[in-house]
Design a protein around this motif. Structure first.
Motif, PDB file in Angstrom:
ATOM      1  N   UNK A   1       0.811  -1.218   0.000  1.00 47.97           N
ATOM      2  CA  UNK A   1       0.000   0.000   0.000  1.00 47.97           C
ATOM      3  C   UNK A   1       0.846   1.272   0.000  1.00 47.97           C
ATOM      4  N   UNK A   2       2.136   1.103   0.137  1.00 46.06           N
ATOM      5  CA  UNK A   2       3.046   2.252   0.088  1.00 46.06           C
ATOM      6  C   UNK A   2       3.594   2.509  -1.318  1.00 46.06           C
ATOM      7  N   UNK A   3       3.170   1.721  -2.290  1.00 45.16           N
ATOM      8  CA  UNK A   3       3.715   1.873  -3.644  1.00 45.16           C
ATOM      9  C   UNK A   3       3.249   3.181  -4.272  1.00 45.16           C
ATOM     10  N   UNK A   4       4.000   3.605  -5.251  1.00 41.83           N
ATOM     11  CA  UNK A   4       3.680   4.858  -5.941  1.00 41.83           C
ATOM     12  C   UNK A   4       2.798   4.574  -7.164  1.00 41.83           C
ATOM     13  N   UNK A   5       2.231   5.622  -7.700  1.00 43.73           N
ATOM     14  CA  UNK A   5       1.437   5.505  -8.924  1.00 43.73           C
ATOM     15  C   UNK A   5       2.299   4.940 -10.056  1.00 43.73           C
ATOM     16  N   UNK A   6       3.550   5.348 -10.095  1.00 37.94           N
ATOM     17  CA  UNK A   6       4.477   4.863 -11.125  1.00 37.94           C
ATOM     18  C   UNK A   6       4.649   3.352 -11.025  1.00 37.94           C
ATOM     19  N   UNK A   7       4.748   2.831  -9.816  1.00 35.30           N
ATOM     20  CA  UNK A   7       4.887   1.382  -9.643  1.00 35.30           C
ATOM     21  C   UNK A   7       3.649   0.635 -10.124  1.00 35.30           C
ATOM     22  N   UNK A   8       2.490   1.214  -9.901  1.00 39.03           N
ATOM     23  CA  UNK A   8       1.243   0.595 -10.370  1.00 39.03           C
ATOM     24  C   UNK A   8       1.212   0.589 -11.896  1.00 39.03           C
ATOM     25  N   UNK A   9       1.533   1.715 -12.493  1.00 40.91           N
ATOM     26  CA  UNK A   9       1.569   1.812 -13.958  1.00 40.91           C
ATOM     27  C   UNK A   9       2.597   0.837 -14.521  1.00 40.91           C
ATOM     28  N   UNK A  10       3.747   0.727 -13.866  1.00 39.25           N
ATOM     29  CA  UNK A  10       4.787  -0.214 -14.306  1.00 39.25           C
ATOM     30  C   UNK A  10       4.278  -1.653 -14.270  1.00 39.25           C
ATOM     31  N   UNK A  11       3.516  -1.999 -13.240  1.00 43.14           N
ATOM     32  CA  UNK A  11       2.972  -3.358 -13.136  1.00 43.14           C
ATOM     33  C   UNK A  11       2.012  -3.654 -14.287  1.00 43.14           C
ATOM     34  N   UNK A  12       1.166  -2.686 -14.608  1.00 41.28           N
ATOM     35  CA  UNK A  12       0.226  -2.861 -15.723  1.00 41.28           C
ATOM     36  C   UNK A  12       0.987  -2.952 -17.044  1.00 41.28           C
ATOM     37  N   UNK A  13       1.973  -2.091 -17.235  1.00 35.39           N
ATOM     38  CA  UNK A  13       2.755  -2.122 -18.470  1.00 35.39           C
ATOM     39  C   UNK A  13       3.531  -3.431 -18.604  1.00 35.39           C
TER      40      UNK A  13
END
Length: 134
Positions: free
Chosen positions: A105-117
């Protein structure tokens, strides 16, 4: 009469066979009791999943494509994990390939986008004629 109208109307609007049949079967699982219609949710879900399994298998056979479900779960909430596990189980039941990314839950928006990409870039996602690796 209603089910026939829904069935033919769905086909005219270009709905897929599974979606149209699922709606037809959902109407078939309604029972009238004392003037009240009761929907048998378990029977409806079972019927819909059987139809979807047939559609997934037909897609695999005709086009060599295995449909997939990608899930990015952020955080460690037990209820969210349960929900995702239930959806993955339902997907696996009908033959849909599942992949997931579990992020803190401490991840950044960038990490979420990276996971999707990363899910989108996975070559196994595009491979035909084989089941993608997990």
């Amino acid at each position: 009469m209603l089910s026939g109208a829904l069935l033919s109307g769905g086909l005219r609007r270009g709905m897929g066979r599974a979606a149209t049949n699922a709606r037809f079967f959902a109407l078939a699982a309604v029972a009238a009791v004392g003037g009240v219609q009761i929907l048998d949710g378990r029977a409806t879900a079972k019927t819909i999943r059987a139809e979807l399994a047939w559609e997934v298998e037909a897609l695999k056979t005709r086009r060599g494509v295995t449909p997939g479900l990608g899930v990015v779960l952020v955080g460690d909430r037990r209820d969210s994990k349960t929900y995702v596990r239930m959806k993955q189980s339902a997907a696996a039941e009908v033959g849909v390939h599942c992949v997931d990314a579990l992020l803190p839950d401490t991840c950044s928006e960038t990490e979420i986008v990276d996971a999707v990409e990363a899910m989108n870039a996975d070559p196994a996602r595009r491979r035909r004629g084989s089941t993608p690796r997990r």
